[in-house]
Design a protein around this motif. Structure first.
Motif, mmCIF file in Angstrom:
data_model
loop_
_atom_site.group_PDB
_atom_site.id
_atom_site.type_symbol
_atom_site.label_atom_id
_atom_site.label_comp_id
_atom_site.label_asym_id
_atom_site.label_seq_id
_atom_site.Cartn_x
_atom_site.Cartn_y
_atom_site.Cartn_z
ATOM 1 N N GLN A 56 50.065 4.576 54.511
ATOM 2 C CA GLN A 56 48.717 4.031 54.689
ATOM 3 C C GLN A 56 48.424 3.113 53.517
ATOM 4 O OE1 GLN A 56 46.741 4.239 57.125
ATOM 5 N NE2 GLN A 56 47.275 6.086 58.299
ATOM 6 N N LYS A 57 48.008 1.887 53.810
ATOM 7 C CA LYS A 57 47.663 0.966 52.715
ATOM 8 C C LYS A 57 46.255 1.283 52.224
ATOM 9 C CE LYS A 57 50.467 -3.042 53.987
ATOM 10 N NZ LYS A 57 51.560 -2.661 53.105
ATOM 11 N N VAL A 58 46.103 1.344 50.911
ATOM 12 C CA VAL A 58 44.773 1.565 50.334
ATOM 13 C C VAL A 58 44.548 0.538 49.227
ATOM 14 C CG1 VAL A 58 44.676 4.035 50.870
ATOM 15 C CG2 VAL A 58 45.667 3.263 48.700
ATOM 16 N N THR A 59 43.260 0.289 48.944
ATOM 17 C CA THR A 59 42.921 -0.680 47.916
ATOM 18 C C THR A 59 42.101 0.001 46.841
ATOM 19 O OG1 THR A 59 42.816 -2.353 49.639
ATOM 20 C CG2 THR A 59 41.861 -2.941 47.511
ATOM 21 N N VAL A 60 42.479 -0.242 45.615
ATOM 22 C CA VAL A 60 41.690 0.280 44.501
ATOM 23 C C VAL A 60 40.911 -0.891 43.933
ATOM 24 C CG1 VAL A 60 41.774 1.415 42.256
ATOM 25 C CG2 VAL A 60 43.387 2.075 44.058
ATOM 26 N N THR A 61 39.598 -0.762 43.892
ATOM 27 C CA THR A 61 38.734 -1.900 43.551
ATOM 28 C C THR A 61 38.327 -1.859 42.087
ATOM 29 O OG1 THR A 61 36.839 -0.602 44.222
ATOM 30 C CG2 THR A 61 37.802 -2.057 45.890
ATOM 31 N N GLY A 62 37.736 -2.975 41.666
ATOM 32 C CA GLY A 62 37.239 -3.048 40.286
ATOM 33 C C GLY A 62 38.228 -3.773 39.407
ATOM 34 N N GLY A 63 37.706 -4.590 38.513
ATOM 35 C CA GLY A 63 38.585 -5.331 37.591
ATOM 36 C C GLY A 63 39.336 -6.410 38.339
ATOM 37 N N THR A 64 40.095 -7.172 37.591
ATOM 38 C CA THR A 64 40.919 -8.187 38.238
ATOM 39 C C THR A 64 42.373 -7.756 38.100
ATOM 40 O OG1 THR A 64 40.890 -9.376 36.152
ATOM 41 C CG2 THR A 64 39.351 -10.112 37.846
ATOM 42 N N ALA A 65 42.959 -7.535 39.187
ATOM 43 C CA ALA A 65 44.338 -7.065 39.154
ATOM 44 C C ALA A 65 45.280 -8.237 39.288
ATOM 45 C CB ALA A 65 44.566 -6.094 40.299
ATOM 46 N N ALA A 66 46.283 -8.277 38.416
ATOM 47 C CA ALA A 66 47.332 -9.283 38.577
ATOM 48 C C ALA A 66 48.116 -8.926 39.824
ATOM 49 C CB ALA A 66 48.234 -9.295 37.366
ATOM 50 N N ARG A 67 48.486 -9.945 40.557
ATOM 51 C CA ARG A 67 49.206 -9.679 41.796
ATOM 52 C C ARG A 67 50.600 -10.270 41.739
ATOM 53 N NH1 ARG A 67 46.072 -8.651 46.271
ATOM 54 N NH2 ARG A 67 48.096 -8.333 47.272
ATOM 55 N N ARG A 68 51.516 -9.584 42.339
ATOM 56 C CA ARG A 68 52.849 -10.115 42.473
ATOM 57 C C ARG A 68 53.014 -10.575 43.910
ATOM 58 N NH1 ARG A 68 56.481 -6.090 39.357
ATOM 59 N NH2 ARG A 68 56.696 -5.053 41.346
#
Lengths: 417, 382
Positions: free
Chosen positions: B123-135
């Motif tokens: 299951q895909k989940v998203t953790v929010t808050g801050g700016t996450a670097a993405r690959r």
């Protein structure tokens, strides 16, 4: 990414290294001190009097032959590992472009630092901050390059690139002999010479592999006759009657290949014989002075031939012992055969028997190996009194193509086109 | 192995989303949630994995897991590249557990793995808050592929090691000798990952010359010396075999948590060639058994695996490099094939039968491959 790299402590293996590498660096580093303490040598009157200056790379002949002899040598012989002619051509082009930069004192590619973190730098970096140091890079083609079924060059092998016969007393180590390509790096700073060979080898990975290499110090010949002849490890001035780098007539007669000799791609080139000559220096050092002088036919102090007062006085050959080195090697004994010599001394550590592994790395340039090195060495190998104290342990011959004319030209273009 | 290694696992400061987090699994409620999101319910069944929230704030996260299936299950919270943030294994039918972790903003997956084998149900989940670097997804896919490979190699290695250690425990020298090289293949293929744990490699793969004063010699090579040089097993052979089993089981458990990046994969591939250049070509790695070529081949295979996974990215940035690498991987494979032997348990001739000239040819091949391979990391990060 912030890739942390904990520098690893040197393992035993890195200290063992491959035969030469560890020793070579040590020798070079140690040699730096020696160089700094040496007298000016023969550069006082050399065209490039400044030992830090750059020597022009482009010209009709390759630099590093008639060039005033530099203090240091790093010579490398390579096997060509690729079977693809196009790759060999590309390598020669890449090497030429790199050599233009190296001899000018510039770094390879994008330099030794400041690039992206994840990439190994183009240049290995150890020559950063050092001057060009009269670096010359001279390339040669060994017989293997012309072998049938390799690169389609079998019809291009010059007859003058003759295989050497086995001379009496030869004890040649195959691992120190032969090679498809060579690079002679000469410089006044050993680190500059080593840096050049190292970076050319790196550019060549996958196409060529180092077969053997030799570090040299203390030039044993000069191409600047107004300077003192340097001494070899026997303590003698040898090679006094060398060809001067400014004597264009003698160079044309004995060193450079004229158009009429052929093949066309060799016009302006030369032929190199390289011999690793081991010297039994401990035995020599126990030899009486008179015998030492008899072996050479010169006095040890001034370097004058027997019966003469000065080093450069032409020898009266008849006054020399019949088996003396000078008498046997002299052009007058050899139908006028002359070689341009650029040899260097070496000590490659010790031999495991409590003795130095020392000797002379003999380099001789000539117009035709058949007319020069072969007859001279045939005579020397038979009767030279010096044979008691030396042994030839490595050997190679190379065709030295003409110089690179400009930024569009490249080493061996006339051969490969 | 080398006495001191560069670590393939690195602190990923640039990729905030992938920096270290701590996870723990607990039967009871742990600290109050700083994320203030309450716990996330995870219901694991034999054919499904449902989560009560697909998005929650970063910080302290608690997963309340319940196994409603009929099989033993495992629940994991995973980074997009399949590195495990936290996990709970061996959750029997009708049992519950709480898993907690400090989680930074970014994309994650929750996996239920009925039977504790395979990728499980995700299951895909998203953790929010801050700016996450993405690959990029390509990079995540490459890393996930490599982690899967490393895990498969570890999983396949343990039974092969057991054949070896069982033979040692039984005092069967011949069987042990035959099983030695084969038991090392999976390890050698993924050595940079194994070495990244720092504490495992010194116990399993140290050679006599790599020992520090007072260090007890354990692992493969200690047994190798007894089998080939001493030609008899010492009184410590059984404890050494037990220890090797234990240390490698530890390795197998930790592969999932190794931090792997595209750069570390590329560098790991180069390091595998460094291993070949500094240990195998010289014949120092397996100095008693002379099974160096089996290790050599495994190192090259592991490097090639990392390369193949990165190739889609690298070929876009530097097609000339990938062309060269394809060629050189083929060339080294062809070169190694010359030394195959049907009469040898590991499929290769004994390295003491390989002449100096042949070793030089192998070394030239290693240089020819390692030089372009050293440029792979840059081609991946461009």
């Amino acid at each position: 990414m912030d890739e942390q790299t904990n520098s690893s402590s040197p393992s035993r293996r890195s200290l063992l290294g491959w035969g030469g590498a560890g020793l070579a660096l040590g020798a070079a580093a140690a040699g730096g001190t020696v160089a700094a303490l040496r007298d000016g040598g023969d550069d006082s009157a050399a065209p490039a009097a400044d030992t830090g200056a750059a020597v022009a790379f482009h010209g009709p002949h390759q630099a590093g032959i008639a060039t005033a002899v530099q203090d240091r040598l790093h010579f490398a012989s390579f096997d060509v590992t690729t079977e693809d002619r196009a790759e060999l051509v590309q390598l020669l082009k890449d090497w030429t472009r790199a050599a233009e930069r190296l001899t000018a004192g510039s770094t390879i590619g994008e330099g030794a630092f400041g690039g992206i973190d994840e990439a190994p730098p183009d240049d290995t970096g150890e020559a950063v901050g050092l001057r060009p140091s009269r670096l010359t890079l001279t390339v040669g083609f060994g017989p293997g390059l012309f072998a049938k079924g390799r690169f389609g060059l079998e019809g291009q092998r010059p007859a003058a690139l003759a295989d050497l016969p086995k001379f009496p007393g030869d004890n040649l180590d195959p691992a120190r002999s032969g090679g498809d390509l060579c690079v002679q790096a000469c410089a006044d700073d050993p680190q500059v010479a080593v840096h050049a060979i190292r970076n050319l080898a790196r550019i060549g990975f996958g196409k060529v592999a180092i077969r053997w290499s030799q570090l040299g110090f203390g030039k044993t010949s000069s191409t600047t006759p107004d300077a003192q002849t340097p001494r070899n490890l026997f303590g003698f001035k040898d090679g006094t009657v060398n060809i001067s780098g400014t004597d264009t007539k003698t160079l044309d007669d004995h060193v450079w290949v004229p158009e009429k000799d052929g093949p066309g791609w060799m016009t302006g080139g030369s032929y190199l014989v390289a011999r690793r000559i081991s010297m039994r220096i401990e035995i020599w050092d126990r030899t009486g002075l008179k015998e030492q002088e008899d072996v050479f036919g010169r006095d040890k102090g001034e370097g004058a031939a027997y019966g003469k007062a000065h080093e450069r006085d032409a020898p009266n050959l008849k006054a020399l012992p019949p088996t003396s080195h000078v008498r046997l090697a002299h052009p007058d004994t050899n139908n006028g055969a002359r070689l341009l010599r650029r040899g260097y001394s070496f000590t490659d550590g010790t031999d495991g028997l409590g003795r130095l592994d020392a000797g002379l790395f003999f380099l001789a340039y000539q117009r035709d190996i058949r007319d020069a090195f072969i007859p001279v060495q045939t005579r020397l190998a038979r009767t030279d009194a010096l044979n008691e104290y030396i042994q030839h342990v490595g050997s190679a011959v190379f065709a030295i193509p003409p110089g690179v004319r400009d930024k569009d030209d490249w080493w061996g273009r006339a051969l490969m086109s | 192995m080398r006495p001191v290694r560069l670590s393939v696992v690195t602190a990923a400061t640039a990729l905030a989303a992938l920096t270290a987090v701590t996870g723990c699994a607990d039967k009871s409620d742990s600290k109050a949630s700083s994320g203030g999101s309450g716990s996330i319910q995870v219901t694991a069944k034999d054919d499904s994995c449902s989560v009560s929230k697909k998005s929650f704030p970063s910080g302290h996260v608690e997963l309340a897991v319940e196994n409603k299936g009929s099989r033993v299950t495992e629940v994991e919270l995973l980074f997009p590249d399949d590195r495990i943030v936290t996990e709970r294994e061996n959750l029997g039918p009708s049992t519950s557990a709480k898993i907690t972790a400090e989680v930074k903003a970014g994309s994650y997956e929750i996996a239920c793995i009925p039977g504790m084998k395979g990728d499980g149900i995700r299951q895909k989940v998203t953790v929010t808050g801050g700016t996450a670097a993405r690959r990029s997804p390509e990079m995540d896919a490459a890393v996930a592929g490599y982690r899967k490979y490393a895990q498969e190699q570890a999983d396949a290695t343990l039974p092969k090691v057991k054949v070896f250690t069982d033979a040692v425990r039984a005092g069967d020298l011949e069987a042990a000798k035959n099983a030695f090289a084969l038991s090392r293949v999976g390890w050698e293929r993924t050595e940079p990952v194994a070495e990244s744990f720092g504490d495992i490699d010194p116990k399993t793969d140290t050679r006599a010359d790599g020992l520090e004063a007072g260090q007890k010699w354990t692992g493969w090579h200690a047994l190798e010396k007894q089998l080939w040089q001493d030609k008899k097993l010492g009184s410590d052979a059984t404890p050494l075999a037990d220890q090797l089993d234990k240390d490698l089981a530890d390795w197998q458990q930790r592969v999932g948590k190794a931090e792997i990046t595209p750069t570390s994969m590329a560098n790991g591939a180069k390091e595998l060639l460094d291993e070949v250049a500094s240990g195998k070509v010289t014949g120092e790695e397996d100095r008693y058994s002379h099974t160096d070529l089996s290790d050599f081949k495994a190192n090259v295979e592991g490097a090639q695996q990392a390369y193949e996974l990165l190739k889609p990215i690298a070929s876009k940035n530097d097609p000339a490099l990938t062309t060269e690498l394809d060629k050189q991987f083929t060339a080294i494979g062809t070169l190694l094939d010359k030394y195959r032997s049907t009469s040898s348990p590991d499929g290769f001739v004994s390295y003491d039968k390989v002449t100096k000239a042949q070793r030089k040819e192998l070394s030239n091949g290693v240089n020819a491959l390692a030089e372009p391979l050293s440029k792979l990391a840059a081609a991946v990060t461009k």
